[in-house]
Design a protein around this motif. Structure first.
Motif, short mmCIF file in Angstrom:
data_model
loop_
_atom_site.label_atom_id
_atom_site.label_comp_id
_atom_site.label_asym_id
_atom_site.label_seq_id
_atom_site.Cartn_x
_atom_site.Cartn_y
_atom_site.Cartn_z
N ARG A 350 0.74 -1.04 0.06
CA ARG A 350 -0.02 0.07 0.05
C ARG A 350 0.96 1.33 -0.05
O ARG A 350 0.24 2.29 0.27
CB ARG A 350 -0.93 -0.08 1.34
CG ARG A 350 -2.03 -1.06 1.25
CD ARG A 350 -2.85 -1.42 2.38
NE ARG A 350 -1.99 -1.95 3.49
CZ ARG A 350 -1.52 -3.13 3.79
NH1 ARG A 350 -2.05 -3.83 2.65
NH2 ARG A 350 -0.75 -3.70 4.38
N THR A 351 2.14 1.10 -0.49
CA THR A 351 3.09 2.26 -0.35
C THR A 351 3.91 2.29 -1.89
O THR A 351 3.89 1.41 -2.59
CB THR A 351 3.99 2.28 0.98
OG1 THR A 351 4.97 1.14 0.42
CG2 THR A 351 3.31 2.02 2.24
N ASP A 352 4.46 3.42 -2.02
CA ASP A 352 5.15 3.60 -2.90
C ASP A 352 6.31 2.73 -3.13
O ASP A 352 6.97 2.16 -4.26
CB ASP A 352 6.09 4.94 -3.28
CG ASP A 352 5.00 6.16 -3.56
OD1 ASP A 352 3.74 5.52 -4.19
OD2 ASP A 352 5.17 7.24 -3.39
N ILE A 353 6.80 2.17 -1.80
CA ILE A 353 7.91 1.05 -1.80
C ILE A 353 7.47 0.05 -2.47
O ILE A 353 8.12 -0.94 -3.29
CB ILE A 353 8.26 0.67 -0.28
CG1 ILE A 353 9.15 1.84 0.23
CG2 ILE A 353 8.94 -0.61 -0.21
CD1 ILE A 353 9.54 1.66 1.48
N GLY A 354 6.17 -0.49 -2.33
CA GLY A 354 5.61 -1.73 -2.82
C GLY A 354 5.60 -1.45 -4.48
O GLY A 354 5.91 -2.54 -5.19
N ARG A 355 5.14 -0.32 -4.89
CA ARG A 355 4.94 -0.35 -6.27
C ARG A 355 6.39 -0.45 -6.91
O ARG A 355 6.44 -0.60 -8.04
CB ARG A 355 4.13 0.97 -6.64
CG ARG A 355 2.66 0.97 -6.43
CD ARG A 355 1.88 2.19 -6.84
NE ARG A 355 2.19 3.13 -5.53
CZ ARG A 355 1.32 3.46 -4.61
NH1 ARG A 355 0.29 2.55 -4.11
NH2 ARG A 355 1.76 4.42 -3.63
N ALA A 356 7.35 0.27 -6.28
CA ALA A 356 8.70 0.43 -6.93
C ALA A 356 9.38 -0.68 -7.03
O ALA A 356 10.19 -0.96 -7.95
CB ALA A 356 9.41 1.56 -6.02
N THR A 357 9.09 -1.70 -6.18
CA THR A 357 9.96 -2.81 -6.01
C THR A 357 9.03 -4.23 -6.66
O THR A 357 9.28 -5.25 -6.54
CB THR A 357 10.24 -3.21 -4.55
OG1 THR A 357 8.92 -3.40 -3.90
CG2 THR A 357 11.12 -2.12 -3.93
N ARG A 358 8.00 -3.80 -7.54
CA ARG A 358 7.16 -4.86 -8.18
C ARG A 358 8.11 -5.83 -8.87
O ARG A 358 8.12 -6.91 -9.21
CB ARG A 358 6.03 -4.28 -8.87
CG ARG A 358 4.97 -4.12 -8.06
CD ARG A 358 4.19 -5.25 -7.69
NE ARG A 358 2.70 -4.73 -7.02
CZ ARG A 358 1.80 -5.62 -6.81
NH1 ARG A 358 1.98 -7.05 -6.74
NH2 ARG A 358 0.81 -5.23 -6.08
N LEU A 359 8.83 -5.07 -9.92
CA LEU A 359 9.64 -5.94 -10.73
C LEU A 359 11.18 -6.06 -10.43
O LEU A 359 11.90 -6.78 -11.12
CB LEU A 359 9.72 -4.64 -12.18
CG LEU A 359 8.37 -4.81 -12.74
CD1 LEU A 359 8.45 -4.21 -14.01
CD2 LEU A 359 7.64 -6.07 -13.02
N THR A 360 11.61 -5.10 -9.68
CA THR A 360 13.10 -5.12 -9.26
C THR A 360 13.49 -6.74 -8.44
O THR A 360 12.31 -7.03 -7.69
CB THR A 360 13.82 -4.17 -8.71
OG1 THR A 360 13.01 -3.73 -7.56
CG2 THR A 360 13.63 -2.78 -9.48
#
Length: 563
Positions: A350-360
């Motif tokens: 539910r944070t930008d951390i989750g969205r940013a690390t989806r693919l990495t």
């Protein structure tokens, strides 16, 4: 660590459009990073030994550490290296120790100090295990781990066998020193991955034609090892006695954690394709595993992920600890926040951390206050395990940019990696990561290792008008490094705390002195150290802009201005 057949890849492709938004102007930090690798003299290239057979360890290494091996007050750098496999030409690559000259440059002193040893190194843990005032080095490896005793005369001696750690071949990864029984002597915990040797290597293939790197599911797990310090230079294996023997684990990352806010140090272990483990210290020489009960074992949807690196810190200055775990592409990072009663919840989705690390695909990670504003930020290095991944999944790359999540407060983070300059956001096949103030200017600098590639040293330049202070501990009744101590700082209405610890990140170790960003505060009203022995030291009106040594039972015994 998973290969191309895992569900992580499929999940990553399914969410390829869920990319993070660029940080808004109000979310950016004025901090800047500068790549100083070349000018510092860190001419290092990691060797994973790959020669076409796709051996499992080739994808994993290696680690890095900041340490002050010569006690001159300047953080030196150790970079762990692999080697060639048996039957291949003898390797010239070695683990390297770089001595800090105090002027922004380093000298390679590996051969001079006796560390020019041929081994397939993985991780590193630094501490003064015999309380003689000099930091010693443990290097984990595929094969035999090695313990190097610092003689205090500018040299190290390999004491692996005499210390009782020899004749234990394995596939060891991260490690940490801690005083689990609080007897003033540092004990040693070593993580092991799977039961693998070149002779037992399993053939795996993605396309049915060419060999690929296997997933860890192809191999049996291996227990962590706990060695109790006997106080005479030797160690006793107490793994089973302490309740840590568990061959289902496939451990890659480890961090010290103050789970229940009692004086006894606890341990969190990140496992690959197996549940993560939280070992609560019972205070009687044993541990109880509480990962599932605490909500740290699985993802939010109840799956065991590919845990790589780990760290734990107070990210909101509440006094409670948050745990971070890096995972495989498609699984996103785990950010476990405390919700009370010993429970954690993964807030990353539910944070930008989750969205940013989806693919990495994350490996090294650590909390640190990069801009010295008083809130702990989060650095994550990324890199895939197979150089052909982009031909299979166009949105997933082999070399990937790191993340630098600026802590905005109230549980929110914004990735500012592309904003800090210095080439920091350049894609890398990242693995190890550590921080340390190598130039003694009061802000934490960063070293990153890459698989089969160079290491990078980034100098951090904090914003103008921001203040910090640094604290180095000297234990007397407690262990010499003060590992396990809580350091608390009070400035106006703000309060901060740090746990002095080894390990964390992935195969790496950050410096042992702790740095407190004070923001606009020019002094700390109070500085309190709660030692592992139970002793408590308190000093008042501590000026920012200086580094302090606090000796157990004596308060501040040395100080110097930061540059």
């Amino acid at each position: 660590m998973r290969a191309l057949l895992t569900r992580g890849l499929a999940a990553g492709l399914a969410v390829a459009l869920l990319l993070p938004a660029a940080p808004s102007a109000q979310n950016r930090s004025a901090v800047r990073l500068m790549d100083v690798t070349r000018q510092a003299g860190l001419a290092f290239t990691h060797n994973n030994g790959a020669f076409g057979k796709k051996y499992l360890p080739e994808t994993l290494g290696s680690g890095a550490a900041f340490l002050d091996y010569d006690n001159d007050g300047w953080q030196d750098i150790l970079l762990v290296n692999g080697t060639n496999w048996p039957g291949q030409p003898r390797a010239t690559s070695r683990t390297r120790l770089y001595r800090n000259n105090g002027n922004g440059t380093f000298d390679d002193v590996t051969r001079k100090v006796g560390l020019d040893v041929d081994l397939y190194g993985m991780g590193v843990a630094i501490a003064d295990y015999d309380n003689d005032g000099w930091q010693d080095i443990l290097i984990t490896a595929v094969g035999q781990n090695h313990l190097f005793h610092n003689t205090g005369q500018g040299a190290f001696v390999d004491v692996t066998d005499t210390a009782g750690l020899g004749h234990r071949p394995g596939f060891s990864t991260s490690a940490l020193w801690f005083d689990y029984d609080r007897d003033g002597l540092l004990d040693l915990l070593i993580c092991n991955y799977v039961r693998w040797t070149p002779e037992t290597d399993v053939y795996c293939s993605v396309d049915g034609k060419q060999k690929s790197y296997c997933t860890p599911e192809a191999y049996r797990g291996a227990t962590t090892w706990l060695f109790r310090n006997n106080g005479n230079g030797t160690f006793e294996d107490v793994t089973a006695k302490a309740g840590l023997f568990d061959t289902t684990s496939k451990s890659l990352g480890v961090t010290l954690i103050d789970y229940d806010l009692d004086p006894w140090p606890d341990v969190f272990v990140a496992n690959d394709t197996q549940p993560n483990k939280l070992y609560r210290n019972n205070g009687n020489g044993t541990f109880t595993e509480l990962g599932l009960q605490a909500g740290l074992a699985f993802s939010e949807d109840g799956r065991a992920r590919a845990g790589m690196g780990a760290d734990a810190a107070d990210v909101d200055n509440s006094g409670a600890t948050t745990v971070v775990v890096t995972n495989f592409s498609g699984e996103m990072l785990g950010l476990y926040r405390p919700i009370g009663d010993g429970q954690f919840a993964d807030t990353a989705p539910r944070t930008d951390i989750g969205r940013a690390t989806r693919l990495t695909l994350g490996f090294g990670c650590f909390f640190f206050d990069v801009d010295l504003d008083g809130l702990q930020d989060l650095l994550v290095v990324n890199g895939h395990i197979d150089e052909t991944i982009s031909s299979v999944a166009g949105r997933v790359s082999y070399a990937e940019p790191p993340h630098l999540f600026h802590n905005l407060g109230k549980g929110q983070f914004s990735d500012i990696a592309a904003e800090v300059g210095g080439g920091f956001a350049q894609p890398k096949v990242g693995r190890g990561a550590a921080f340390g103030d190598f130039d003694n200017d009061g802000d934490p600098d960063v070293v990153i290792t890459t698989n089969n590639g160079p290491a990078f040293l980034y100098r951090v330049d904090a914003p103008a008008g921001i203040h910090s202070l640094r604290v180095k501990l000297r234990g007397m009744k407690s262990n010499r490094d003060g590992i396990g101590a809580r350091v608390r700082v009070f400035a106006g209405s703000d309060k901060y705390w740090r746990l002095v610890k080894t390990g964390s990140s992935y195969l790496s170790q950050s410096e042992l002195p702790v740095t407190f960003g004070l923001g606009a505060h020019t002094q700390a009203d109070r500085l309190v150290v709660e030692w592992p022995s139970g002793m408590r030291d308190e000093v008042k009106d501590v000026a920012a802009g200086s580094a302090y040594e606090i000796t157990e039972g004596r308060g501040i015994t040395a100080s110097r201005r930061l540059r």
